[in-house]
Design an enzyme around this catalytic site. Structure first.
Site, PDB file in Angstrom:
ATOM      1  N   ASN A 199       0.841  -1.183   0.000  1.00  0.00           N
ATOM      2  CA  ASN A 199       0.000   0.000   0.000  1.00  0.00           C
ATOM      3  C   ASN A 199       0.885   1.245   0.000  1.00  0.00           C
ATOM      4  OD1 ASN A 199       0.808   0.503   2.711  1.00  0.00           O
ATOM      5  ND2 ASN A 199      -0.961  -0.621   3.515  1.00  0.00           N
ATOM      6  N   ARG A 200       0.290   2.401  -0.054  1.00  0.00           N
ATOM      7  CA  ARG A 200       1.070   3.632  -0.157  1.00  0.00           C
ATOM      8  C   ARG A 200       2.062   3.767   1.009  1.00  0.00           C
ATOM      9  NH1 ARG A 200       0.084   9.215  -1.685  1.00  0.00           N
ATOM     10  NH2 ARG A 200      -2.105   8.801  -2.125  1.00  0.00           N
ATOM     11  N   PHE A 201       1.585   3.539   2.240  1.00  0.00           N
ATOM     12  CA  PHE A 201       2.448   3.687   3.409  1.00  0.00           C
ATOM     13  C   PHE A 201       3.635   2.734   3.339  1.00  0.00           C
ATOM     14  CE2 PHE A 201       3.511   2.041   7.664  1.00  0.00           C
ATOM     15  CZ  PHE A 201       4.062   3.197   8.209  1.00  0.00           C
ATOM     16  N   GLU A 202       3.382   1.480   2.966  1.00  0.00           N
ATOM     17  CA  GLU A 202       4.457   0.490   2.880  1.00  0.00           C
ATOM     18  C   GLU A 202       5.464   0.851   1.796  1.00  0.00           C
ATOM     19  OE1 GLU A 202       1.366  -2.995   4.342  1.00  0.00           O
ATOM     20  OE2 GLU A 202       1.854  -2.723   2.207  1.00  0.00           O
ATOM     21  N   ASP A 218      -6.200  -7.661   1.219  1.00  0.00           N
ATOM     22  CA  ASP A 218      -6.341  -9.105   1.028  1.00  0.00           C
ATOM     23  C   ASP A 218      -7.148  -9.403  -0.236  1.00  0.00           C
ATOM     24  OD1 ASP A 218      -5.062  -9.361   3.496  1.00  0.00           O
ATOM     25  OD2 ASP A 218      -6.952  -9.500   4.599  1.00  0.00           O
TER      26      ASP A 218
END
Length: 488
Positions: free
Chosen positions: A202-205, A272
């Protein structure tokens, strides 16, 4: 995208190994009406408790909902949460055969308090890596299962299962056998996933792993290319929440996919659904771009549900139709409406129907429509055209032409479809739609509702929703005339 869905579900669905962190997600639904006298905190009065599969188990549930054969491999403790997971797996037709038990570790459990929105999350977990012996056991099991599957999903929630001692031998063996590996990553260092085919951060990761702020598409592209280099993956699919997704391939132009337009109720488990849909699509023969677009559509469906959930093939087919078919916009002809309702009914959705003039939209209308929508999954509104309003209300009505009334009503999220009818009653329209619930205002009695006999004859029901007292189009008109009356 309808063709892509058909391609995925027409043949034999793929067999997938899901390796990763298994979570028991628990939802406690209740109410908050008081503040504690012991401390300035709300008192949560607990009602329903609902456990669901989370983490790698939710990925497996999504794949199983698509019809895939799933091999779920992970580690659980010797505790009630582990037993709950086994029970949930059995109910959903998933095997618990490859759950490895470690009595020294708690099963990861996330408990959410909801009243009516999520208020608090309680986590019971450990992030300690598996010990060497247990890691070897998990890796050996995964390698033994690889000949029986078409591909692998690694669902890393940073709970200690997806360690190098597990991933390196599994990824190497999968690569030698030509089995694609798709990873949902949590590590800050993407070299940890070398050997994977695609990563879906995701964006944060992605920001954390690339050490850059992904403020625009150019930054996303630069970060994605760097992460591909670090992980040696063929592609990185960055999920960006309300900004959609970006598929980055080192030797190709990036694909930036706009967000699905559905209303977001809960983002829990959306990642998921993305990895399950993307992997299923790739293993079914779709290229990365088409698979990513299908995953984006699936994510748009699942965030419209409350809590950890899955998407069915029928729901995915309906969502693709809604995205791509112009005849499935909100304001439909009668024939278009029948086709749209048929799609939703095939997806198992409950159809609600109401009708009216809705001239000079006001708060009474809004609350009525919201209550009607709450009785099912889709609200269909039959709107009287101008001529029929004049016959019902007199020559001075309507104040607003039916095209403008339809446009205003279409802006309401509680209204799914609108069709304009010219008959004096909506009976013909009701017979075409065949709603599960026929709704009218509280000023009616069941005996006076047009279409009641027809709906109840095929097993539908009639519901009466009370109007907001003292509020009507007529009263608003009278108030305006009195307030702005000018003497000659």
């Amino acid at each position: 995208m309808i063709a892509a869905v058909d391609r995925c579900f027409q043949g034999q669905c793929p067999k997938v190994l899901v390796l990763g962190d298994i979570i028991c997600d628990v939802y406690l639904y209740g109410t908050v009406n008081r503040i504690s006298q012991e401390a300035p905190v709300p008192i949560f009065e607990c009602g329903e408790r609902r456990p669901v599969l989370g983490g790698a188990a939710n990925v497996a549930a999504n794949l199983q909902a698509f019809g895939c054969d799933v091999y779920l491999l992970g580690v659980v403790g010797a505790d009630p949460a582990a037993q709950e997971i086994r029970t949930l797996l059995e109910k959903q037709g998933l095997a618990a055969t490859w759950l490895v038990e470690d009595p020294l570790r708690p099963t990861t459990e996330k408990t959410r308090l909801v009243a009516p929105q999520q208020m608090l999350r309680l986590d019971r977990e450990t992030r300690q890596p598996l010990d060497a012996e247990l890691g070897e056991t998990v890796a050996d099991l995964a390698c033994a299962l690889l000949p029986h599957v078409d591909g692998v999903i690694c669902s890393d929630y940073h709970k200690g299962v997806c360690i190098s001692d597990v991933l390196e031998p599994v990824f190497a063996r999968a690569r030698d056998m030509g089995r694609p590996v798709v990873v949902d990553p949590k590590s800050r260092d993407f070299t940890h996933y070398r050997g994977a085919t695609v990563l879906t951060p995701n964006r944060f990761e992605a920001e954390r792993a690339s050490h850059r702020l992904l403020s625009d598409e150019a930054e996303v592209e630069a970060a994605g290319r760097w992460l591909c280099e670090q992980s040696q993956a063929e592609a990185v699919l960055v999920t960006r929440g309300p900004e959609g997704m970006s598929l980055i391939l080192p030797a190709q132009a990036p694909l930036h996919i706009p967000p699905n337009a559905r209303e977001v109720y809960d983002g829990t488990g959306a990642g998921d659904t993305v990895i399950a849909t993307f992997t299923m699509a790739v293993l079914s023969g779709l290229n990365f771009a088409d698979a990513a677009m299908l995953a984006n559509t699936a994510a748009g469906v699942v965030v419209g549900k409350v809590g950890t959930a899955v998407v069915t093939p029928a729901e995915l087919r309906v969502a693709c139709a809604l995205e791509t078919a112009p005849e499935l916009r909100k304001v439909l002809t009668r024939d278009e409406l029948v086709r749209a309702v048929q799609q939703h009914r095939q997806a198992g959705e409950r159809i609600v129907f109401t009708n009216g003039c809705f001239d000079l939209l006001h708060v009474g209308h809004m609350r009525y429509l919201q209550q009607a929508r709450a009785l099912g999954d889709r609200l269909v509104l039959g709107l009287n055209d101008d001529a029929s309003v004049r016959r019902l209300k007199g020559d001075k009505r309507p104040l607003i032409p039916h095209a403008e009334r339809a446009s205003v009503l279409a802006a309401l999220t509680c209204v799914d479809y609108i069709t304009i009818f010219s008959e004096d009653t909506p009976l013909e329209l009701i017979e075409c739609v065949r709603p599960d619930v026929l709704v009218k205002g509280g000023d009616y009695t069941p005996e006076t509702v047009v279409g009641r006999d027809e709906v109840e004859a095929y097993g539908g029901e009639v519901a009466l929703v009370p109007f907001v007292e003292g509020i009507s189009t007529t009263s608003i008109i009278d108030s305006v005339l009195q307030r702005y009356h000018r003497s000659p």
